[in-house]
Write a protein that holds these residues in place. Structure first.
Motif, PDB file in Angstrom:
ATOM      1  N   LEU A 129       0.838  -1.207   0.000  1.00 23.02           N
ATOM      2  CA  LEU A 129       0.000   0.000   0.000  1.00 23.02           C
ATOM      3  C   LEU A 129       0.872   1.255   0.000  1.00 23.02           C
ATOM      4  CD1 LEU A 129      -2.874  -1.168   2.377  1.00 23.02           C
ATOM      5  CD2 LEU A 129      -3.156  -0.353   0.033  1.00 23.02           C
ATOM      6  N   LEU A 134      -0.702   4.749  -0.686  1.00 20.17           N
ATOM      7  CA  LEU A 134      -1.778   4.797   0.313  1.00 20.17           C
ATOM      8  C   LEU A 134      -1.262   4.460   1.714  1.00 20.17           C
ATOM      9  CD1 LEU A 134      -4.654   3.101  -1.734  1.00 20.17           C
ATOM     10  CD2 LEU A 134      -4.553   5.474  -1.005  1.00 20.17           C
ATOM     11  N   LYS A 137      -3.118   5.640   4.815  1.00 22.64           N
ATOM     12  CA  LYS A 137      -4.523   5.230   5.054  1.00 22.64           C
ATOM     13  C   LYS A 137      -4.642   3.734   5.334  1.00 22.64           C
ATOM     14  CE  LYS A 137      -6.527   8.831   2.140  1.00 22.64           C
ATOM     15  NZ  LYS A 137      -7.437   9.480   3.061  1.00 22.64           N
ATOM     16  N   LEU A 145     -12.699   5.814   0.883  1.00 20.28           N
ATOM     17  CA  LEU A 145     -11.738   6.231  -0.142  1.00 20.28           C
ATOM     18  C   LEU A 145     -12.450   6.610  -1.438  1.00 20.28           C
ATOM     19  CD1 LEU A 145      -9.055   3.394   0.239  1.00 20.28           C
ATOM     20  CD2 LEU A 145      -9.172   5.577   1.442  1.00 20.28           C
ATOM     21  N   SER A 146     -11.760   7.397  -2.283  1.00 18.24           N
ATOM     22  CA  SER A 146     -12.309   7.733  -3.598  1.00 18.24           C
ATOM     23  C   SER A 146     -12.203   6.512  -4.519  1.00 18.24           C
ATOM     24  CB  SER A 146     -11.502   8.887  -4.202  1.00 18.24           C
ATOM     25  OG  SER A 146     -10.190   8.413  -4.503  1.00 18.24           O
ATOM     26  N   GLY A 148     -10.620   6.182  -7.339  1.00 20.54           N
ATOM     27  CA  GLY A 148      -9.235   5.956  -7.769  1.00 20.54           C
ATOM     28  C   GLY A 148      -8.423   5.279  -6.674  1.00 20.54           C
ATOM     29  N   GLN A 149      -8.649   5.739  -5.445  1.00 25.47           N
ATOM     30  CA  GLN A 149      -7.917   5.127  -4.312  1.00 25.47           C
ATOM     31  C   GLN A 149      -8.329   3.659  -4.118  1.00 25.47           C
ATOM     32  OE1 GLN A 149      -9.013   8.135  -1.415  1.00 25.47           O
ATOM     33  NE2 GLN A 149      -6.893   8.851  -1.278  1.00 25.47           N
ATOM     34  N   GLN A 150      -9.623   3.416  -4.285  1.00 26.44           N
ATOM     35  CA  GLN A 150     -10.089   2.025  -4.138  1.00 26.44           C
ATOM     36  C   GLN A 150      -9.465   1.144  -5.227  1.00 26.44           C
ATOM     37  OE1 GLN A 150     -14.223   1.171  -3.215  1.00 26.44           O
ATOM     38  NE2 GLN A 150     -14.578   3.302  -2.714  1.00 26.44           N
ATOM     39  N   ARG A 152      -6.616   1.618  -6.571  1.00 25.40           N
ATOM     40  CA  ARG A 152      -5.203   1.409  -6.202  1.00 25.40           C
ATOM     41  C   ARG A 152      -5.086   0.315  -5.139  1.00 25.40           C
ATOM     42  NH1 ARG A 152      -2.219   6.799  -4.869  1.00 25.40           N
ATOM     43  NH2 ARG A 152      -4.168   7.929  -5.077  1.00 25.40           N
ATOM     44  N   VAL A 153      -6.062   0.289  -4.212  1.00 26.75           N
ATOM     45  CA  VAL A 153      -6.077  -0.795  -3.210  1.00 26.75           C
ATOM     46  C   VAL A 153      -6.242  -2.139  -3.932  1.00 26.75           C
ATOM     47  CG1 VAL A 153      -7.294  -1.777  -1.221  1.00 26.75           C
ATOM     48  CG2 VAL A 153      -7.053   0.697  -1.416  1.00 26.75           C
ATOM     49  N   THR A 179      -6.756   9.754 -13.132  1.00 28.52           N
ATOM     50  CA  THR A 179      -6.699   8.603 -12.221  1.00 28.52           C
ATOM     51  C   THR A 179      -6.464   7.325 -13.008  1.00 28.52           C
ATOM     52  OG1 THR A 179      -8.349   9.790 -10.931  1.00 28.52           O
ATOM     53  CG2 THR A 179      -7.874   7.559 -10.242  1.00 28.52           C
ATOM     54  N   GLU A 182      -2.880   7.003 -13.675  1.00 29.11           N
ATOM     55  CA  GLU A 182      -2.155   6.578 -12.450  1.00 29.11           C
ATOM     56  C   GLU A 182      -2.291   5.071 -12.225  1.00 29.11           C
ATOM     57  OE1 GLU A 182      -3.078  10.733 -10.052  1.00 29.11           O
ATOM     58  OE2 GLU A 182      -3.618   8.828  -9.122  1.00 29.11           O
TER      59      GLU A 182
END
Lengths: 231, 379
Positions: A129, A134, A137, A145-146, A148-150, A152-153, A179, A182
């Protein structure tokens, strides 16, 4: 060099009562190790079925399919389960992060399925992570999470056990361009990573330039011969 | 993956609460029904609890404690003549009416006549006064319930020294005792065997039971057998008489049917609520379970996770249900409600909850086994 994935005359049909709907109608394909291989095509052309078959979540009706030197059609269900646990990482369109777990616990799941201890799995998950940005977090729940963040997870979860094959289903369809870029940067095999083949099913033309090869499907067949993208 | 399984369960708090509530409510219904059954049984043999005697001798036709078939006066001597018997005393149980002086209020009572010499069968839980004073003229001991029922117009209930009437005879209270209430709600008046003839119906044969005890070192059960063999009368230990009375109640009263209905409804509620909610829980999580399957969790592992979730729901719901019921029973006035929470009730309800959990797990595991890992690629 042997291909990572070799498919010959693959057929798959779905049965609903007496109605048989052929979806794959004799697909043949080779994918080299380390490729970032895109499968594109209109809805209903068989992309999802093809990717389900080649990662061992769905059995083909006939044909030959060899993935990472495993003949998937000759394997039992438990062998396929083991194969997926050891060799395949998944990035789903809808992320499929378990909402009641923290993102670290979500990312640790593939390692737990390989019987790694909870503490060592969590440590490796936290490290992964950090690599996807991340690290601040680690104890957050997915819902906080947004999108994009999800995603990435989800990518961290797909890569944490260093699989030789990563299968991505529409990984950028729910994300904006920035995103999406990324996310693709994270998925792109890096020279420092262990060698991995990445298969991406996508409708998204914004990310086509990331592909090393693009195969276009139509009506259950690879309609257009896979084309290598000049880098 | 134990922790993942439990966090998935706890994560959906509303569903978890609903699952727990289903099992909890079902446990309460089943346990309450059975506790009522045992409570009613306990009420039916209240006399056995209020009059403690090692051996009860009755007419062979007697089927249960409430069945008062008169014995011959000579039967007492026949029992006494059995070598293994230490002592035997005549005993009377009958019905009468108590009338308060002044207000004239009349209440039904269970009249107990004790042998004046031995006082065998005298109540043991004394609240006020003295049982030996029963040997005085017109003396009676009453329980707290009789005292209260005859005193609705008084500031304080009847107590030692007060007087009331039974069958037009004066009855002076020399003791207040605490008893377990009987089935018909009639509470107890104790007096001597001879005086019970005046206070009661005045029947010719007053001996309804003979109380006896074994000689030192002998068991009550074996001496009861000797009495039966030697006299032809039926002799039982206290437990045997309770058991015979219970069997009669089960065979001849509608109570088992009613209780069976309550327990059955409780079980069905558990099966339906827990089963349905658990199925919905699995259904709503099928995308995540599919993802786990795709990532390499086999059916066996997911089945174990499902079993664990069902077991946690079952034990938590059961524990809360039985806890609530215990607290409720504890809050009830002692001996008033026909509810007895025995360990057999707890064990039976646990077994029933286990079946409910098995059912919920079965439908959950069946659903999980049918989830295709490829489901995760479908939007």
């Amino acid at each position: 060099m042997n291909p990572a994935i070799s498919i010959r005359d693959l057929h798959k049909a779905y049965r609903t009562g007496n109605v048989i709907t052929p979806v794959l109608k004799g697909v043949s394909l080779d994918i080299a190790p380390g490729e970032l291989f895109f499968i594109t095509g209109p809805s209903g052309c068989g992309k999802t079925t093809l990717v389900s078959v080649l990662c061992g979540t769905l059995l083909a009706d006939s044909g030959e399919i060899e993935v990472l030197n495993h003949h998937l059609r000759r394997m039992t269900e438990s062998q396929l389960t083991q194969f997926r646990a050891n060799h395949v990482g998944f990035v789903f369109q809808q992320f499929n992060l378990i909402p009641s777990l923290t993102i670290t616990e979500n990312v640790a799941i593939p390692l737990r399925l390989q019987h790694r201890s909870p503490s060592s799995a969590r440590a490796a998950a936290a490290d992964m992570l950090n690599r996807v940005g991340l690290g601040a977090k680690l104890n957050a729940r997915p819902a906080t999470l947004s999108g994009g963040q999800q995603q990435r997870v989800a990518i961290a979860r797909a890569l944490v056990h260093q699989p030789a094959l990563v299968v991505c289903d529409e990984p950028t369809s729910a994300l904006d361009s920035e995103t999406g870029r990324e996310v693709m940067d994270l998925l792109k095999p890096q020279p420092s990573d262990s060698p991995r083949t990445v298969i991406v099913v996508t409708h998204d033309p914004r990310i086509h330039h990331y592909a090393s090869t693009i195969a276009a499907m139509e009506d259950g067949l690879i309609h257009q011969p896979p084309s290598a993208i000049p880098s | 993956m134990t922790d993942v399984s439990l966090q998935m369960l706890y994560g959906d708090r509303a569903k978890f609460a609903l699952l727990i509530s289903g099992v909890c409510f079902s446990s309460i219904l089943m346990a309450q029904g059975m506790a009522m059954f045992f409570g009613i049984l306990a009420f039916s043999f209240a006399t056995l609890d209020n009059v403690r005697a090692p051996i009860w001798v009755v007419d062979p036709m007697v089927e249960q404690i409430g069945d008062n078939q008169p014995l011959k006066d000579t039967d007492v001597d026949r029992v006494r003549s059995v070598a293994e018997v230490a002592w035997a005393a005549p005993f009377h149980v009958g019905q009468s009416q108590a009338r308060a002086l002044g207000s004239g209020i009349t209440k039904p009572v269970t009249l107990v006549g004790l042998d004046a010499t031995s006082m065998a069968g005298a109540p043991t839980r004394l609240v006020a006064g003295s049982i030996t004073n029963l040997r005085r003229a017109n003396a009676v001991a009453i329980d707290e319930e009789v005292a209260a029922r005859l005193s609705p117009d008084r500031l304080h209930p009847l107590t030692v020294g007060d007087v009331f009437e039974m069958n037009d005879h004066r009855a002076e209270i020399v003791a207040i005792v605490r008893t377990r209430q009987g089935m018909g709600g009639a509470s107890y008046v104790f007096t001597t065997f001879d005086r019970a003839r005046d206070y009661g119906s005045g029947q010719r044969k007053m001996t309804t039971h003979i109380l006896a005890a074994p000689r030192h070192g002998l068991s009550s059960a074996s001496v009861a057998r000797h009495i039966t063999t030697a006299t032809g009368l039926s002799a039982f230990t206290e437990d045997q008489f309770k058991s015979k009375s219970s069997d009669w109640m089960i065979a001849n009263s509608p109570i088992p049917f009613v209780v069976g209905l309550i327990v059955g409804i409780g079980f069905l509620v558990g099966v339906i609520v827990a089963g349905q909610t658990f199925y919905t829980f699995i259904l709503e999580n099928s995308r995540f379970l599919g993802a786990l399957k795709a990532m390499g969790a086999g059916n066996g592992r997911l089945a174990r996770m499902t079993l664990l979730q069902a077991a946690v729901v079952g034990t938590t719901g059961y524990g809360i249900g039985m806890g609530i019921l215990s607290l409720f029973f504890r809050a009830l006035p002692d001996g008033r409600a026909p509810l007895v929470l025995r360990w057999e009730v707890a064990a039976f309800v646990f077994a029933a909850v286990f079946l409910i959990v098995c059912f919920a797990s079965f439908i959950g595991i069946r659903r999980v086994a049918r989830i295709e890992p490829a489901i995760v690629f479908r939007s």
